[in-house]
Design a protein around this motif. Structure first.
Motif, PDB file in Angstrom:
ATOM      1  N   ASN A 526       4.706  47.619 -49.717  1.00 20.24           N
ATOM      2  CA  ASN A 526       5.761  47.374 -50.698  1.00 20.24           C
ATOM      3  C   ASN A 526       5.234  47.656 -52.102  1.00 20.24           C
ATOM      4  O   ASN A 526       4.482  46.860 -52.660  1.00 20.24           O
ATOM      5  CB  ASN A 526       6.255  45.932 -50.596  1.00 20.24           C
ATOM      6  N   PHE A 527       5.625  48.789 -52.647  1.00 18.89           N
ATOM      7  CA  PHE A 527       5.141  49.163 -53.973  1.00 18.89           C
ATOM      8  C   PHE A 527       6.274  49.517 -54.938  1.00 18.89           C
ATOM      9  O   PHE A 527       6.033  50.043 -56.008  1.00 18.89           O
ATOM     10  CB  PHE A 527       4.173  50.355 -53.864  1.00 18.89           C
ATOM     11  N   GLY A 528       7.483  49.264 -54.555  1.00 15.61           N
ATOM     12  CA  GLY A 528       8.589  49.588 -55.437  1.00 15.61           C
ATOM     13  C   GLY A 528       9.754  50.150 -54.650  1.00 15.61           C
ATOM     14  O   GLY A 528       9.810  50.048 -53.416  1.00 15.61           O
ATOM     15  N   THR A 529      10.668  50.777 -55.342  1.00 10.64           N
ATOM     16  CA  THR A 529      11.876  51.295 -54.717  1.00 10.64           C
ATOM     17  C   THR A 529      11.629  52.694 -54.153  1.00 10.64           C
ATOM     18  O   THR A 529      11.358  53.637 -54.894  1.00 10.64           O
ATOM     19  CB  THR A 529      13.028  51.360 -55.732  1.00 10.64           C
ATOM     20  N   ILE A 530      11.688  52.790 -52.838  1.00 12.76           N
ATOM     21  CA  ILE A 530      11.521  54.088 -52.192  1.00 12.76           C
ATOM     22  C   ILE A 530      12.794  54.901 -52.391  1.00 12.76           C
ATOM     23  O   ILE A 530      13.892  54.470 -52.037  1.00 12.76           O
ATOM     24  CB  ILE A 530      11.217  53.919 -50.692  1.00 12.76           C
ATOM     25  N   THR A 531      12.666  56.049 -53.018  1.00 12.29           N
ATOM     26  CA  THR A 531      13.838  56.876 -53.279  1.00 12.29           C
ATOM     27  C   THR A 531      14.092  57.895 -52.179  1.00 12.29           C
ATOM     28  O   THR A 531      15.234  58.268 -51.945  1.00 12.29           O
ATOM     29  CB  THR A 531      13.698  57.615 -54.620  1.00 12.29           C
ATOM     30  N   SER A 532      13.029  58.352 -51.506  1.00 17.02           N
ATOM     31  CA  SER A 532      13.264  59.334 -50.444  1.00 17.02           C
ATOM     32  C   SER A 532      12.050  59.477 -49.538  1.00 17.02           C
ATOM     33  O   SER A 532      10.911  59.268 -49.960  1.00 17.02           O
ATOM     34  CB  SER A 532      13.623  60.699 -51.046  1.00 17.02           C
ATOM     35  N   LEU A 533      12.326  59.797 -48.295  1.00 14.34           N
ATOM     36  CA  LEU A 533      11.293  60.231 -47.360  1.00 14.34           C
ATOM     37  C   LEU A 533      11.201  61.738 -47.522  1.00 14.34           C
ATOM     38  O   LEU A 533      12.128  62.461 -47.146  1.00 14.34           O
ATOM     39  CB  LEU A 533      11.669  59.860 -45.926  1.00 14.34           C
ATOM     40  N   ILE A 534      10.104  62.230 -48.099  1.00 13.75           N
ATOM     41  CA  ILE A 534      10.074  63.662 -48.405  1.00 13.75           C
ATOM     42  C   ILE A 534       9.593  64.509 -47.235  1.00 13.75           C
ATOM     43  O   ILE A 534       9.894  65.697 -47.168  1.00 13.75           O
ATOM     44  CB  ILE A 534       9.245  63.957 -49.675  1.00 13.75           C
ATOM     45  N   ILE A 535       8.852  63.910 -46.311  1.00 10.33           N
ATOM     46  CA  ILE A 535       8.458  64.640 -45.101  1.00 10.33           C
ATOM     47  C   ILE A 535       7.996  63.637 -44.048  1.00 10.33           C
ATOM     48  O   ILE A 535       7.447  62.571 -44.380  1.00 10.33           O
ATOM     49  CB  ILE A 535       7.352  65.680 -45.383  1.00 10.33           C
ATOM     50  N   GLY A 536       8.226  63.954 -42.796  1.00  9.21           N
ATOM     51  CA  GLY A 536       7.770  63.137 -41.673  1.00  9.21           C
ATOM     52  C   GLY A 536       7.762  63.986 -40.431  1.00  9.21           C
ATOM     53  O   GLY A 536       8.358  65.073 -40.398  1.00  9.21           O
ATOM     54  N   ASN A 537       7.110  63.516 -39.385  1.00 11.18           N
ATOM     55  CA  ASN A 537       7.025  64.325 -38.158  1.00 11.18           C
ATOM     56  C   ASN A 537       7.902  63.793 -37.025  1.00 11.18           C
ATOM     57  O   ASN A 537       7.777  64.237 -35.890  1.00 11.18           O
ATOM     58  CB  ASN A 537       5.579  64.478 -37.695  1.00 11.18           C
ATOM     59  N   TYR A 538       8.779  62.837 -37.340  1.00 11.39           N
ATOM     60  CA  TYR A 538       9.833  62.419 -36.413  1.00 11.39           C
ATOM     61  C   TYR A 538      11.173  62.701 -37.086  1.00 11.39           C
ATOM     62  O   TYR A 538      11.262  62.787 -38.312  1.00 11.39           O
ATOM     63  CB  TYR A 538       9.710  60.935 -36.065  1.00 11.39           C
ATOM     64  N   LYS A 539      12.235  62.814 -36.284  1.00  6.82           N
ATOM     65  CA  LYS A 539      13.537  63.190 -36.831  1.00  6.82           C
ATOM     66  C   LYS A 539      14.216  62.049 -37.581  1.00  6.82           C
ATOM     67  O   LYS A 539      15.135  62.284 -38.361  1.00  6.82           O
ATOM     68  CB  LYS A 539      14.446  63.698 -35.710  1.00  6.82           C
ATOM     69  N   ASP A 540      13.770  60.812 -37.328  1.00 10.92           N
ATOM     70  CA  ASP A 540      14.350  59.676 -38.023  1.00 10.92           C
ATOM     71  C   ASP A 540      13.241  58.809 -38.578  1.00 10.92           C
ATOM     72  O   ASP A 540      12.058  59.065 -38.354  1.00 10.92           O
ATOM     73  CB  ASP A 540      15.248  58.864 -37.071  1.00 10.92           C
ATOM     74  N   ASP A 541      13.608  57.770 -39.315  1.00 10.99           N
ATOM     75  CA  ASP A 541      12.644  56.861 -39.924  1.00 10.99           C
ATOM     76  C   ASP A 541      12.860  55.476 -39.323  1.00 10.99           C
ATOM     77  O   ASP A 541      13.932  54.882 -39.494  1.00 10.99           O
ATOM     78  CB  ASP A 541      12.836  56.829 -41.439  1.00 10.99           C
TER      79      ASP A 541
END
Length: 558
Positions: A526-541
Motif C-alpha cells: 500500500n503506497f498510494g492510489t494505484i491508477t493503472s496496471l500497466i503490464i502483467g502476464n495474466y489476463k486479469d488482476d
C-alpha cells in the motif's frame, strides 16, 4: 547524471552470429543471415544490436580468439557484407555494437607469430613473457578454461600468459605501442560506421604488479585466476586514455565485461564523471548457482531468491546517481534464463519467462536481450559429451571426470545440462520446419528438439506470446521516463517467494511485483492510489493474490 543519454533509454539485443541465421546452407550463421532478420529486430522494437565476434579467427573459443581484427571470418561473410549490414540497420533506425576483444588475441595473430620468433623481436613485448621459476611456470595462476595460465615456449625458453585458452595469449597493455595499435583499430571500425563496443573482459588488461601467486588456488580446485588478476594497477589509466583518444570523439555506446568487480569498482569504470566506459557487465547474480564443492560454475543448484534480490538491489542502490547499470539475465556465456531462474516446463515456461522479463526491465539501467530470450528458448539436453562444442565444457569434463575423477559422468552431464555455454548457443528457432529455419544444411550445433513448439513463427500468431510481452516492455521504456530516472527501493527483502520493488519519481511511482514460485502467494503493498496496471502476464488482476509466476506492474500517482 545531468541529462538522459540515448543509450540509457535503449534496449540492446545480442546476436551470436554463428547461431542466428544461416543464408548459404553451410550450417553456420552469417552476416547475410543477420541482414535478412533485421526487420524482425525492428519489429521487436530494440534500438541496438550487439554482435559477438565476426573477425578472422581459428575458432578455438568461437571467435573470441582473434587472428585479424580488420578481417571477417569467411564463414560469416565479407567486409562488404558488414558494410551492407550497417547500412540496412541504420536505415531501419538500428545501431550496431561490435564485440571488442583486446585482453588477448589468437596465437595465430601476426603479432604473436612475430613475438614467438625471438626475445628481441619488435613484437615480443606485445605479449606477457616470463622466465621459468625453479623450472616451472612463473606463478600458480590458473586459466579460466582449466589448467595453468602459462604455456612454455621451447624455442625461446620462456612462458607466455593466457588467462583463457593457450591459443589466447594475453596482450601486454603496459606497452604503449600495443595500446596505440588497438586504438587505431577501434577508430577504423568506428569509421566503418559501428555505433559502439562491448569490451570483452576489459578489466583484465592490466595485470597485478609482480604477478604474485593467487592465494585462492589450491590443488584439486577447478577454478581460475581471472578474478585475482582483474582490476590491475593501470587499468583506469588505460581506459581513460582509450576514452580520450577514441571513445569521446563519437556518440556511441560502450559496455565493459568486468568479472570480479564490486559496485565501488563499477563506479570507477562507469562513473558519470570518470570518462572511461558507460556501463559494465557484472557477474554476481549469474554466479549464485556456482558449485559449493569447489567445482566453479559446474553445478545444478537453484538460485535462492533472497540472495538474488540482495545482489540486484545492491547494484541498483549503490550505482544510483553515480554510474549506470547494465541489465541482463543471460548471454552467449550463460545458460538460458527461463531454465535457470524460471521454470521451463510446458506448464509454466511462458508465464515465468514473462515474469523474469518484467522483473529486470523495470530496473534502472540498459537492458540486454539475448537472442531467443524473447521467445522463451530453453537449455538443451544433449545425451553425450561428444555432442558439445564449447571448449570450456569439454575441458571441464576432461578435468573433472576423466583426469581427476571428482565427478561421475552422470553428475557432470547434469551439471553441463544446467551450466554449459552451449545452452545459449544452439541455433535460433525461427519456425517449425527442418532445423527450425536456421539452415538448409547440417547445423554446427544441434537445434533444440523443442523448436516445433517454441519458434518465432508461432509466437507471431499468438498475441499473448512472450515476444509481444517483450515488445511492450521495450515500448514502455520509451514512454515512461520514470523507468530510466526513478530511484529503486526493494520491498520485503527477506521474502523467499516474491520479488517486489518500487521505482520512485517526483510525481509518480512504479510498483513491480513478481512471484518467483509455482504456488499462489498473497501479498499486500500500500503506497498510494494505484491508477493503472500497466503490464502483467495474466489476463486479469486478482488483487493481492499472486498466481504461479505472476508479474504485475502498477503506476501510482503521488
Amino acid at each position: 547524471m545531468t541529462q538522459t543519454k540515448w543509450w540509457q533509454k535503449a534496449v540492446v539485443y545480442q546476436i551470436y552470429p554463428r547461431s542466428f541465421q544461416d543464408s548459404n546452407g553451410d550450417g553456420i550463421g552469417d552476416i547475410p543471415g543477420i541482414i535478412q532478420r533485421l526487420p524482425y529486430l525492428k519489429k521487436l522494437g530494440v534500438q541496438v544490436i550487439w554482435l559477438s565476434p565476426i573477425y578472422q579467427s581459428p575458432n578455438d573459443d568461437n571467435g573470441y580468439d582473434i587472428s585479424d581484427y580488420q578481417k571477417i571470418l569467411p564463414e560469416f561473410g565479407t567486409i562488404a557484407d558488414v558494410r551492407e549490414m550497417l547500412l540496412v540497420a541504420h536505415e531501419l533506425g538500428l545501431k550496431v555494437m561490435m564485440d571488442l576483444v583486446v585482453n588477448h588475441t589468437s596465437d595465430e595473430h601476426y603479432w604473436f607469430q612475430k613475438s614467438c620468433q625471438s626475445k628481441t623481436n619488435a613484437y615480443r613485448d606485445y605479449y606477457i613473457w616470463r622466465d621459468p621459476v625453479n623450472g616451472h611456470a612463473p606463478n600458480n595462476w590458473l586459466s579460466d578454461f582449466g589448467g595453468s595460465a602459462w604455456e612454455y615456449d621451447a624455442k625461446t625458453a620462456q612462458y607466455y600468459l593466457h588467462l583463457f585458452s593457450k591459443k589466447q595469449p594475453d596482450l601486454n597493455w603496459d606497452n604503449p605501442k600495443l595500446r596505440q595499435e588497438i586504438y587505431t583499430m577501434m577508430q577504423w571500425w568506428l569509421n566503418q560506421g559501428v555505433d559502439g563496443f562491448r569490451m570483452d573482459v576489459i578489466n583484465l588488461i592490466s595485470k597485478r604488479s609482480g604477478m604474485p601467486n593467487d592465494p585462492e588456488v589450491a590443488d584439486g580446485n577447478h577454478g581460475s585466476s581471472m578474478v585475482f588478476s582483474a582490476n590491475g594497477p593501470n587499468v583506469h589509466q588505460y581506459l581513460q586514455e582509450m576514452n580520450q583518444q577514441v571513445l569521446s570523439k563519437h556518440n556511441i555506446i560502450t559496455v565493459g565485461e568486468t568479472p570480479g568487480v564490486t559496485t565501488n569498482d563499477a563506479v570507477k569504470y562507469a562513473g558519470f564523471d570518470r570518462h572511461e566506459l558507460q556501463m559494465v557487465f557484472q557477474f554476481e547474480h549469474t554466479e549464485l548457482d556456482s558449485s559449493h564443492e569447489g567445482l566453479g560454475k559446474w553445478s545444478n543448484e537453484r538460485v535462492n531468491l533472497v540472495d538474488l534480490k540482495r545482489i540486484l538491489s545492491k547494484w541498483q542502490t549503490n550505482l544510483y546517481g553515480q554510474a549506470w547499470n547494465s541489465l541482463y539475465w543471460n548471454n552467449h556465456d550463460r545458460p538460458r534464463v527461463v531454465s535457470r531462474f524460471g521454470n521451463d516446463s510446458e506448464v509454466y515456461r511462458v508465464q515465468s519467462a514473462k515474469m523474469l522479463a518484467a522483473t529486470l526491465h523495470f530496473m534502472q539501467g540498459t537492458p540486454y536481450i539475448y537472442q531467443g530470450e524473447e521467445i522463451g528458448m530453453t537449455n538443451i539436453t544433449l545425451s553425450s559429451i561428444d555432442q558439445y562444442q564449447d571448449i570450456d565444457t569439454l575441458n571441464a569434463y576432461d578435468d573433472l571426470v576423466s583426469q581427476k575423477k571428482r565427478v561421475t559422468p552422470e553428475q557432470m552431464m547434469a551439471y553441463i545440462h544446467h551450466s554449459s555455454r552451449d545452452n545459449a548457443r544452439t541455433p535460433m528457432q525461427w519456425d517449425n520446419t527442418k532445423n527450425a529455419g536456421f539452415t538448409t544444411g547440417s547445423p554446427w550445433l544441434p537445434v533444440n528438439s523443442n523448436y516445433q513448439t517454441i519458434n518465432v513463427s508461432d509466437t507471431f500468431s499468438d498475441r499473448e506470446s512472450i515476444f509481444y510481452f517483450y515488445k511492450k516492455l521495450i515500448a514502455l521504456r520509451q514512454q515512461l521516463p520514470i523507468i530510466t530516472t526513478g530511484r529503486y527501493e526493494v520491498l520485503d527483502l527477506e521474502d523467499e517467494f516474491v520479488y517486489a520493488y518500487r521505482r520512485i519519481g517526483k510525481n509518480s511511482q512504479l510498483l513491480v511485483i513478481s512471484n518467483f514460485s509455482d504456488q499462489p502467494q498473497i501479498r499486500h503493498y500500500n503506497f498510494g492510489t494505484i491508477t493503472s496496471l500497466i503490464i502483467g502476464n495474466y489476463k486479469d488482476d486478482a488483487g493481492d493474490i499472486l498466481r504461479a509466476y505472476e508479474t504485475k506492474v502498477y503506476l501510482i500517482e503521488m
